[in-house]
Design an enzyme around this catalytic site. Structure first.
Site, short mmCIF file in Angstrom:
data_model
loop_
_atom_site.label_atom_id
_atom_site.label_comp_id
_atom_site.label_asym_id
_atom_site.label_seq_id
_atom_site.Cartn_x
_atom_site.Cartn_y
_atom_site.Cartn_z
N CYS A 163 103.30 -26.80 -11.39
CA CYS A 163 104.43 -26.71 -12.29
C CYS A 163 105.05 -28.10 -12.41
O CYS A 163 104.64 -29.03 -11.72
CB CYS A 163 105.48 -25.78 -11.71
SG CYS A 163 104.85 -24.13 -11.39
N GLY B 141 102.97 -26.90 -17.10
CA GLY B 141 103.24 -25.47 -17.07
C GLY B 141 103.71 -25.01 -18.43
O GLY B 141 104.67 -25.55 -18.98
N ASN C 284 107.20 -26.85 -7.14
CA ASN C 284 105.83 -27.03 -7.62
C ASN C 284 104.92 -26.95 -6.41
O ASN C 284 105.11 -27.69 -5.44
CB ASN C 284 105.70 -28.41 -8.29
CG ASN C 284 104.26 -28.80 -8.57
OD1 ASN C 284 103.94 -29.99 -8.54
ND2 ASN C 284 103.39 -27.87 -8.83
N GLY C 285 103.95 -26.06 -6.46
CA GLY C 285 103.02 -25.94 -5.35
C GLY C 285 102.78 -24.50 -5.00
O GLY C 285 103.05 -23.60 -5.78
N TYR D 24 92.89 -34.24 -13.92
CA TYR D 24 93.31 -33.44 -15.08
C TYR D 24 94.81 -33.19 -15.19
O TYR D 24 95.38 -33.28 -16.28
CB TYR D 24 92.57 -32.09 -15.04
CG TYR D 24 93.14 -31.02 -15.95
CD1 TYR D 24 92.99 -31.08 -17.33
CD2 TYR D 24 93.86 -29.92 -15.42
CE1 TYR D 24 93.52 -30.08 -18.17
CE2 TYR D 24 94.38 -28.93 -16.25
CZ TYR D 24 94.21 -29.02 -17.62
OH TYR D 24 94.73 -28.05 -18.43
N THR E 196 92.26 -34.56 -22.34
CA THR E 196 92.34 -35.28 -21.08
C THR E 196 91.17 -36.23 -20.81
O THR E 196 91.35 -37.25 -20.15
CB THR E 196 92.53 -34.27 -19.92
OG1 THR E 196 93.71 -33.52 -20.21
CG2 THR E 196 92.71 -34.95 -18.59
N ASP F 251 83.77 -34.57 -20.55
CA ASP F 251 85.03 -33.90 -20.23
C ASP F 251 85.50 -34.38 -18.87
O ASP F 251 84.71 -34.91 -18.08
CB ASP F 251 84.89 -32.38 -20.27
CG ASP F 251 86.20 -31.71 -20.69
OD1 ASP F 251 87.25 -32.39 -20.67
OD2 ASP F 251 86.18 -30.52 -21.04
N ASP F 252 86.82 -34.17 -18.60
CA ASP F 252 87.34 -34.61 -17.30
C ASP F 252 86.79 -33.71 -16.19
O ASP F 252 86.59 -34.15 -15.06
CB ASP F 252 88.86 -34.57 -17.30
CG ASP F 252 89.41 -33.25 -17.78
OD1 ASP F 252 89.68 -33.12 -18.98
OD2 ASP F 252 89.54 -32.31 -16.96
O1 LIG Z 1 85.81 -25.43 -17.73
P1 LIG Z 1 87.14 -24.95 -18.21
O2 LIG Z 1 87.57 -23.72 -17.49
O3 LIG Z 1 87.18 -24.80 -19.69
O4 LIG Z 1 88.23 -26.00 -17.78
C1 LIG Z 1 88.11 -27.39 -18.00
C2 LIG Z 1 88.69 -27.79 -19.32
O5 LIG Z 1 90.09 -27.38 -19.39
C3 LIG Z 1 90.91 -28.53 -19.51
O6 LIG Z 1 91.29 -28.73 -20.86
P2 LIG Z 1 92.64 -28.17 -21.51
O7 LIG Z 1 92.35 -27.57 -22.82
O8 LIG Z 1 93.36 -27.31 -20.53
O9 LIG Z 1 93.61 -29.44 -21.68
P3 LIG Z 1 93.47 -30.88 -22.35
O10 LIG Z 1 93.78 -30.74 -23.82
O11 LIG Z 1 94.51 -31.68 -21.63
O12 LIG Z 1 92.12 -31.43 -22.12
C4 LIG Z 1 90.08 -29.68 -19.04
O13 LIG Z 1 90.49 -30.89 -19.65
C5 LIG Z 1 88.69 -29.28 -19.50
O14 LIG Z 1 88.53 -29.58 -20.87
N1 LIG Z 2 101.96 -24.11 -10.20
C1 LIG Z 2 103.01 -24.09 -9.41
O1 LIG Z 2 103.47 -25.10 -8.91
C2 LIG Z 2 103.56 -22.71 -9.14
C3 LIG Z 2 104.82 -22.64 -8.32
C4 LIG Z 2 104.99 -21.25 -7.72
N2 LIG Z 2 103.98 -20.98 -6.73
C5 LIG Z 2 104.99 -20.19 -8.82
O2 LIG Z 2 104.03 -19.46 -8.95
O3 LIG Z 2 105.92 -20.14 -9.57
MG LIG Z 3 90.28 -30.52 -21.77
#
Ligand SMILES: O=P(O)(O)OC[C@H]1O[C@H](OP(=O)(O)OP(=O)(O)O)[C@H](O)[C@@H]1O
Ligand SMILES: NC(=O)CC[C@H](N)C(=O)O
Ligand SMILES: [Mg+2]
Length: 507
Positions: free
Chosen positions: A2, A28, A101-102, A257, A303, A365-366
């Site tokens: 988050c 988030g 966050n966490g 990411y 990303t 991809d990242d």
């Molecule tokens: O294998 P997957 O389960 O698909 O997850 C990986 C993908 O999800 C994320 O993108 P996302 O669309 O969340 O965000 P971005 O626009 O920042 O790349 C990440 O950058 C990859 O593209």
């Molecule tokens: N991604 C997070 O940091 C989540 C914080 C907390 N565990 C929640 O679920 O709200």
């Molecule tokens: Mg992506």
């Protein structure tokens, strides 16, 4: 992961918090909230949705005060109900509000202790409500007046009781703002200050430095693992190490990411670490396939852009934007259900076929997590007329669940779990697949800031730095948070959250 923010200023903080939450939105997308402190009272607005949808002018007008905290949520525990959005509030002692966050890994045990020993009631299934109550209970041991040392003593005891990843920011009614980071520094927190027109100091604490940039704050530094910061009501900053044996092991997936590239985490520009990832991935490709026939490198927005550009340069291959991103669709990976994630990839990305027709393309991809994105993208590249479609991931195969604040609870939802790299390549329909080596990923980050030596790489190597994760824990996590379990709890709005539920204000 988050996003959290805290702001103490000499003027109203509502707009400053809103702006900070907007730039932390990528951390988030499920819910957002803000709690301000005004004349001894807390004022709250929190709800499901994006920042722009949660806070309307009428809510902003009610969020008075020069001190406040905010949160954008990506749930990793409990349900996605509004009652579990943050910040949370507890009445005793003093009146405290907290944003987290966490993910606490001993949340169930703490909940039991809170009930049976500390005589505290937890009304949701959120670990953040647990964290707040542990902090409140420890603070309650300190007496009527709170000095900075009293606050730090309470944080020290929080560290002894809580396990997992946590970065939290809180307000203690009448005393000030406090933030703390877990003893491994798994989740990030930074702080900084700016001067108002009268030369008086204003302080911001946030998950990422980009929030400080936007607010005109100068980044002072990250909180060290285990460290706490307390800003008293006069705006004075106090910091202290509160952990018995702190070691820096930040989550390396922040660099892959989670974080924005224009943020500096633990002294390392994320933009810089991603560029290094691109170079290292280029080396790996040249090592494995020196005679490659790649015509063009194409990133998967957003990303991967930073590392893909650097990779192309390193290979000496043309870089092209072959996919256009719909800017109104958010991040798909952090969406709550697989159906929505799948649908959103197609809504989000569209191919420009002239960049593909008759070419051997390397898509970058990242990371590949569930494989939702890459499977569809490879299909789109083929439909656009690509000759060969190769796929490269700037991160190693994601094979293990995350327990520290990223919602990857079930190993069998991860496409690389129990599979070799080549098997993943086959499954996603790539002609060839390249993954980053884990050691190269670590080096990419270390080269940008050598002070970062250890990392939480659990999603890649299954090694959990807090040392408390066993198969039973992972099995229970998977049972409670796999996609179908989440669907069942998603509509659970009957939970009583300790918050203002002004339905007539929701429009
Ligand atoms: O294998 P997957 O389960 O698909 O997850 C990986 C993908 O999800 C994320 O993108 P996302 O669309 O969340 O965000 P971005 O626009 O920042 O790349 C990440 O950058 C990859 O593209
Ligand atoms: N991604 C997070 O940091 C989540 C914080 C907390 N565990 C929640 O679920 O709200
Ligand atoms: Mg992506």
């Amino acid at each position: 992961m988050c996003g959290i923010v805290g702001l103490m200023a000499n003027q109203a903080v509502n707009q400053g918090l809103y702006d900070a939450l907007t730039v932390l939105q990528h951390r988030g997308q499920d819910a957002a909230g803000m709690m301000t402190w005004h004349e001894g009272r807390f004022l709250l607005r929190k709800s499901n949705g994006l920042v722009r949808d949660v806070f309307h002018t009428r809510h902003m007008a009610r969020l008075k005060g020069n001190l406040g905290i905010g949160h954008v949520r990506y749930p990793t525990a409990g349900s996605s109900s509004e009652a579990e959005s943050q910040p949370f509030y507890v009445n005793s002692p003093y009146g405290i509000t907290l944003a987290h966050n966490g993910n606490l890994t001993n949340s169930d045990q703490l909940k039991q202790e809170l009930f049976s020993t500390d005589l505290r009631h937890i009304n949701t299934s959120s670990d953040s409500e647990v964290l707040l109550n542990v902090f409140a209970h420890e603070l309650g041991k300190q007496g009527l007046y709170l000095s900075p040392e009293d606050v730090f003593d309470a944080v020290r005891r929080v560290h002894r009781r809580c396990k997992g990843g946590y970065a939290a920011v809180a307000i203690i009614n009448g005393f000030g703002m406090v933030a703390f980071r877990d003893p491994h520094g798994i989740r990030p927190v930074v702080y900084g200050a700016r001067q108002d027109d009268g030369g008086r100091q204003e302080v911001m604490i946030a998950s990422e430095s980009v929030a400080l940039d936007v607010g005109g704050f100068e980044l002072h530094r990250d909180l060290a693992p285990g460290e706490a910061i307390f800003v008293d009501m006069a705006g004075q900053i106090h910091t202290q190490q509160c952990a018995d044996a702190p070691t820096l092991a930040p989550c390396i997936f922040e660099h892959v990411y989670l974080a924005r590239p224009d943020s500096i985490l633990d002294g390392a520009y994320v933009y810089g670490t991603r560029m290094q990832m691109g170079r290292k991935l280029g080396d790996r490709i040249l090592r494995d396939w020196p005679e490659h026939d790649i015509d063009v490198v194409i990133p998967i927005p957003d990303t991967s852009r930073t590392s893909a550009l650097e990779l192309a340069q390193h290979l000496g291959v043309t870089f092209r934007e072959g996919f256009m991103k719909n800017r109104y669709i958010g991040r798909t990976f952090i969406m709550p259900g697989q159906t929505q994630r799948k649908k959103s990839v197609r809504q989000k990305l569209n191919a420009i076929d002239i960049e593909f027709r008759g070419k051997n393309v390397l898509l970058v991809d990242d990371s590949i997590v569930r494989g939702t994105t890459c499977k569809q993208i490879i299909q789109m590249a083929r439909e656009a007329g690509a000759n060969k479609v190769y796929f490269a991931s700037a991160a190693p195969p994601v094979r293990y669940p995350n327990v520290y604040g990223i919602d990857m609870p079930a190993a069998n939802e991860l496409i690389a779990h129990g599979r070799s790299e080549a098997e993943v390549g086959e499954l996603i329909g790539a002609d060839r697949i390249f993954y980053q080596d884990l050691e190269d990923l670590k080096s990419a980050c270390r080269e940008v800031n050598p002070a970062m030596q250890e990392f939480d790489c659990s999603v890649f190597d299954g090694n959990y730095v807090t040392g408390d994760i066993d198969d039973a824990y992972l099995a229970a996590l998977e049972a409670s948070r796999n996609d179908s379990a989440k669907q069942q709890s998603a509509g659970d709005h009957a939970l009583v959250g300790m918050h203002n539920q002004d339905d007539d204000l929701d429009d």
